[in-house]
Each structure stands twice: as C-alpha cells, then as structure tokens.
Design an enzyme around this catalytic site. Structure first.
Site, PDB file in Angstrom:
ATOM      1  N   GLY A 113       1.531  -1.100  10.235  1.00 27.65           N
ATOM      2  CA  GLY A 113       1.386  -2.528   9.969  1.00 27.65           C
ATOM      3  C   GLY A 113       2.253  -3.339  10.919  1.00 27.65           C
ATOM      4  O   GLY A 113       2.668  -2.844  11.979  1.00 27.65           O
ATOM      5  N   GLY A 115       5.351  -4.186  10.959  1.00 27.34           N
ATOM      6  CA  GLY A 115       6.661  -3.614  11.307  1.00 27.34           C
ATOM      7  C   GLY A 115       6.518  -2.555  12.391  1.00 27.34           C
ATOM      8  O   GLY A 115       7.172  -2.629  13.450  1.00 27.34           O
ATOM      9  N   ASP A 138      -2.800  -4.803   2.785  1.00 28.27           N
ATOM     10  CA  ASP A 138      -2.625  -6.247   2.584  1.00 28.27           C
ATOM     11  C   ASP A 138      -3.603  -7.095   3.396  1.00 28.27           C
ATOM     12  O   ASP A 138      -3.788  -8.274   3.099  1.00 28.27           O
ATOM     13  CB  ASP A 138      -1.192  -6.666   2.969  1.00 28.27           C
ATOM     14  CG  ASP A 138      -0.137  -5.858   2.234  1.00 28.27           C
ATOM     15  OD1 ASP A 138      -0.406  -5.440   1.107  1.00 28.27           O
ATOM     16  OD2 ASP A 138       0.961  -5.653   2.801  1.00 28.27           O
ATOM     17  N   ARG A 182       1.886  -8.501  -0.390  1.00 30.94           N
ATOM     18  CA  ARG A 182       3.039  -9.161   0.248  1.00 30.94           C
ATOM     19  C   ARG A 182       2.855 -10.676   0.275  1.00 30.94           C
ATOM     20  O   ARG A 182       2.601 -11.273  -0.741  1.00 30.94           O
ATOM     21  CB  ARG A 182       3.262  -8.598   1.657  1.00 30.94           C
ATOM     22  CG  ARG A 182       3.985  -7.282   1.622  1.00 30.94           C
ATOM     23  CD  ARG A 182       4.709  -7.013   2.899  1.00 30.94           C
ATOM     24  NE  ARG A 182       3.883  -7.295   4.056  1.00 30.94           N
ATOM     25  CZ  ARG A 182       4.317  -7.190   5.292  1.00 30.94           C
ATOM     26  NH1 ARG A 182       5.542  -6.814   5.533  1.00 30.94           N
ATOM     27  NH2 ARG A 182       3.520  -7.444   6.306  1.00 30.94           N
ATOM     28  N   GLU A 233       1.423 -10.539  -5.868  1.00 27.94           N
ATOM     29  CA  GLU A 233       2.876 -10.349  -5.982  1.00 27.94           C
ATOM     30  C   GLU A 233       3.651 -11.420  -5.214  1.00 27.94           C
ATOM     31  O   GLU A 233       4.795 -11.724  -5.546  1.00 27.94           O
ATOM     32  CB  GLU A 233       3.283  -8.956  -5.494  1.00 27.94           C
ATOM     33  CG  GLU A 233       2.957  -8.709  -4.026  1.00 27.94           C
ATOM     34  CD  GLU A 233       3.400  -7.335  -3.527  1.00 27.94           C
ATOM     35  OE1 GLU A 233       3.965  -6.553  -4.291  1.00 27.94           O
ATOM     36  OE2 GLU A 233       3.155  -7.063  -2.322  1.00 27.94           O
ATOM     37  N   ARG A 277      -0.734  -9.900 -22.113  1.00 31.56           N
ATOM     38  CA  ARG A 277      -0.163  -8.640 -21.611  1.00 31.56           C
ATOM     39  C   ARG A 277      -0.277  -8.616 -20.094  1.00 31.56           C
ATOM     40  O   ARG A 277      -1.222  -9.179 -19.522  1.00 31.56           O
ATOM     41  CB  ARG A 277      -0.925  -7.432 -22.162  1.00 31.56           C
ATOM     42  CG  ARG A 277      -0.844  -7.279 -23.669  1.00 31.56           C
ATOM     43  CD  ARG A 277       0.505  -6.730 -24.107  1.00 31.56           C
ATOM     44  NE  ARG A 277       0.526  -6.435 -25.537  1.00 31.56           N
ATOM     45  CZ  ARG A 277       0.827  -7.289 -26.503  1.00 31.56           C
ATOM     46  NH1 ARG A 277       1.135  -8.548 -26.199  1.00 31.56           N
ATOM     47  NH2 ARG A 277       0.836  -6.913 -27.762  1.00 31.56           N
TER      48      ARG A 277
HETATM   49  O1  F6P Z   1       2.443  -3.528   2.812  1.00 32.12           O
HETATM   50  C1  F6P Z   1       1.902  -2.679   1.870  1.00 32.12           C
HETATM   51  C2  F6P Z   1       2.616  -2.795   0.543  1.00 32.12           C
HETATM   52  O2  F6P Z   1       1.992  -1.953  -0.392  1.00 32.12           O
HETATM   53  C3  F6P Z   1       2.715  -4.221   0.003  1.00 32.12           C
HETATM   54  O3  F6P Z   1       1.515  -4.680  -0.571  1.00 32.12           O
HETATM   55  C4  F6P Z   1       3.874  -4.091  -0.954  1.00 32.12           C
HETATM   56  O4  F6P Z   1       4.513  -5.331  -1.124  1.00 32.12           O
HETATM   57  C5  F6P Z   1       4.781  -3.116  -0.250  1.00 32.12           C
HETATM   58  O5  F6P Z   1       3.977  -2.399   0.677  1.00 32.12           O
HETATM   59  C6  F6P Z   1       5.470  -2.135  -1.176  1.00 32.12           C
HETATM   60  O6  F6P Z   1       6.364  -1.370  -0.440  1.00 32.12           O
HETATM   61  P1  F6P Z   1       7.089  -0.069  -1.012  1.00 32.12           P
HETATM   62  O7  F6P Z   1       6.123   1.072  -0.879  1.00 32.12           O
HETATM   63  O8  F6P Z   1       8.276   0.087  -0.136  1.00 32.12           O
HETATM   64  O9  F6P Z   1       7.428  -0.343  -2.452  1.00 32.12           O
END
Ligand code: F6P
Length: 358
Positions: A113, A115, A138, A182, A233, A277
């Site tokens: 991705g 990074g 994402d 993300r 999230e 819930r």
């Molecule tokens: O970038 C992919 C992702 O699954 C995001 O949707 C999420 O915020 C993050 O990675 C979760 O990262 P980790 O696996 O470090 O909890």
C-alpha cells in the site's frame, strides 16, 4: 538474471495471485525469482527463498501471502537492538540496497500500500531498482481506479450486513457495523449500498447524530422499527476527532483506528431509546479467498509488474485506468483517494434513501 518479490503492509486477498502471476511471467523469460520474507525486513536479514513453478502452484485462490508481510518496519526508521540492550531506530536503507546488490537482484517487485510504495519510491531515489504493485482493501490510492482485495473485503462486509438485517428486524434494534478503510470511506460506502444500509457514516461527509436519529425515527413511522448503520473506522466522532484504537511505534502510519462504532451505538441508544448493538468486523475483511474480480486484477497486476521489471522500468507502479493496466511513476502514485461527497456513488445512495447523517 535474478529478481526479487516482497509483500509489505497489511495483507489482503489476492497477494498470492500477484506473486504467482509475476513469478510465472518472469520464469517464462528465464529469470530466477526470489521471494523475500516479511516485507523489507526480509531484505535486511537476507531472508529469502527461490520461487519456482512448484512454489507458486495452487496459490491463485489462497488468501494471505506465502511470503509473509509486515506493516511495522520502516527501513528509514527500523527497530534495531543496540549494544545497550535498548531498541534504537536506525536508517538501514543503505544495508537494504547493498543486500539487493550482493544478492544480484536486478529488480525488486514490491507489492504493498502507500507505506510500502513510498518506501519503494525513496529506495529508488537512492539507487534501488523497484517496480510497485498497489494493494489494499481500503482502495485509497488515487493512482489506480481499484486495488485488488477491495472487492473481496466489501463482499465480506456485505454478507455481514445481510446477517445483521435479520437479527435487527427480529429484535427491533439498531445494528451498527464498523468497517475498516482507514481515512477513506470506500468500504463503508460500497458495502452499505450493497447491503441495504439505512445510514452510512464516512470520513468524507461530516455527520450529526440528530440527522441519524431523524432517519431512524422516519423508518419507525413507516412501520420499520429497526435500522442498519454502517460506520467507517475513519469517520470522526462528534467534535471532529477520529477514534484511535492504538498507536504502533515505528510504523509508517502509526495510528490504528477503531471504536467509532461504539461511540455511535451509545449516542443512538441515548437519543432514540432503541436497543442498539455494534459489530466490529475487523480483520475478517482482510482474510479469505479473493473473489473472481480480485483474482483477475491481481493476475493482471502481477503480469504487468513483471513485464515492467523485464523492460528495466524501475520507479514505476502498475495501475488500473478504466479497463487498461498502465504504468505510473511511483512519485505520482502516492496520492490518497477519497470518496467524493458530491460524486455519483453518493448521489445514487442518497437517491435510494440512504442517509449520510448530514
Ligand atoms: O490498510 C489496511 C487496514 O486493514 C486498514 O483498513 C486498517 O485500518 C489497518 O489496516 C489495520 O492495521 P493492523 O493490521 O495493523 O491492525
């Protein structure tokens, strides 16, 4: 000739399909292929294995990555155990480049991705020879119309919504599904539309609890005393701040989001008096077999990346533009992609009665 492959960042369905496609393409041209373990860490530790036809056979439908992955280690800020016994963060990029050289890797295919790809870009500017393949559930990279793994993640979330619907209806409850993504609302928007959500809350559209309540009450008046909310999230809590689950030291993007679902649940219960819930879907979205379209996109990316490497076009990333796979300079490949609040998708969602809480 010898080339390497690695997978970096969070895993996603389709990584193995890319490894398979790139390896097969390179092997067919007489290139020796080596897989590095656990992202850039594998280059630092010279932890690699040869990939032959047998090693990549049976991978197409397999989730995860046979090479292992890593979304913590950044070679420009890499955790090393110092003589003092303390962890120190060092720039180990020169060692990485030396290792690639001494292992006689003519090119590295880095599947990852933003990074992983920004590290690839920086290593290229320091003399590395790298081709990138974009991946992430994402779907948040502007340079490509779609990343593989996204559709599979959306499908998993949609199946969860189908299940939440029946229990929401039985108990006359408000059910909230928190999904990943993300800082982008793509997964929430797509699964919310596909799964018939009543409210979708995403980072790109500021929302207010009053508007969410209005939607829930409107449904009650229509004789539907239950509602489904999908929340990304990355959607901010009232007041504008994203909810952070934890911080990962050393990671390129240290913030791990999570918890907004519970914030929404508490507010909904308080303001409507309805039982509510929350389900946090979490890493289930990243696992399992890739769907057909992800297998095909991953295969096309793998073949195209191998072809770029064979042509010696280092510093490029493969991308989907319309129906075509194209090469884009890694420098231009790192812009984020977000849902357009006035775009056609949001327009269509609104037209069928979905509220964005605005
Ligand atoms: O970038 C992919 C992702 O699954 C995001 O949707 C999420 O915020 C993050 O990675 C979760 O990262 P980790 O696996 O470090 O909890």
């Amino acid at each position: 000739m010898r080339m390497g492959i690695l997978t970096g960042g969070g895993d996603c369905p389709g990584l193995n399909a890319v490894i398979r496609a790139a390896t097969k393409t390179l092997l067919s041209q007489g290139v020796e292929v080596w897989g590095f373990k656990d992202g850039y860490r594998g280059i630092y530790l010279r932890d690699c294995q040869p990939l032959d036809r047998k090693a990549v056979s049976g991978l197409l439908h397999l989730g995860g990555t046979i090479l292992g992955s890593n979304n913590r280690d950044n070679p420009f800020h890499f955790p090393v155990l110092a003589a003092s016994g303390e962890i120190e963060y060092r720039d180990i990029s020169a060692t990485l480049l030396e290792n690639l050289n001494s292992l006689q890797m003519q090119c590295l295919i880095a599947i990852g991705g933003d990074g992983t790809l920004s590290i690839a870009n920086e290593l290229c500017s320091r003399g590395g020879s790298i081709v990138g393949v974009p991946k992430t559930i994402d779907n948040d990279l502007a340079a490509t119309d779609q990343t593989f793994g996204f559709v599979t993640a959306v499908h998993t979330a949609t199946e969860a919504l189908d299940k939440l619907h029946t229990t929401a209806e039985s108990h006359h409850r408000v059910m909230i599904l928190e999904v990943m993504g993300r800082y982008a609302g793509w997964i929430a928007l797509w699964c919310g539309m596909a799964g018939g959500a009543d409210v979708i809350l995403i980072p790109e559209i500021p929302w207010q609890i009053d508007r969410v309540v209005e939607k829930i009450r409107g449904r009650q008046r229509e004789g539907k005393p239950f509602s489904i909310i999908v929340v990304a999230e990355g959607a901010p809590a009232p007041g504008g701040k994203q909810v952070v689950r934890e911080q990962i030291v050393g990671s390129g993007d240290p913030l791990r989001l999570g918890g907004i679902g519970e914030v929404v649940r508490i507010l909904v219960e308080k303001e409507t008096g309805m039982e509510s819930r929350v389900t946090v879907l979490g890493h289930i979205q990243r696992g399992g077999s890739p769907l057909t379209t992800d297998r095909i996109l991953a295969t096309r990316f793998g073949v195209a990346a191998a072809e770029l490497a064979l042509e010696g076009r280092s510093g490029y990333m493969v991308a989907l533009k319309g129906t075509q796979i194209v090469a884009i300079s890694l420098k231009d490949a790192l812009k984020p992609s977000n849902v357009h609040p006035d775009g056609q998708l949001v327009h269509a969602a609104r037209a069928v009665g979905i509220s964005f809480g605005d």
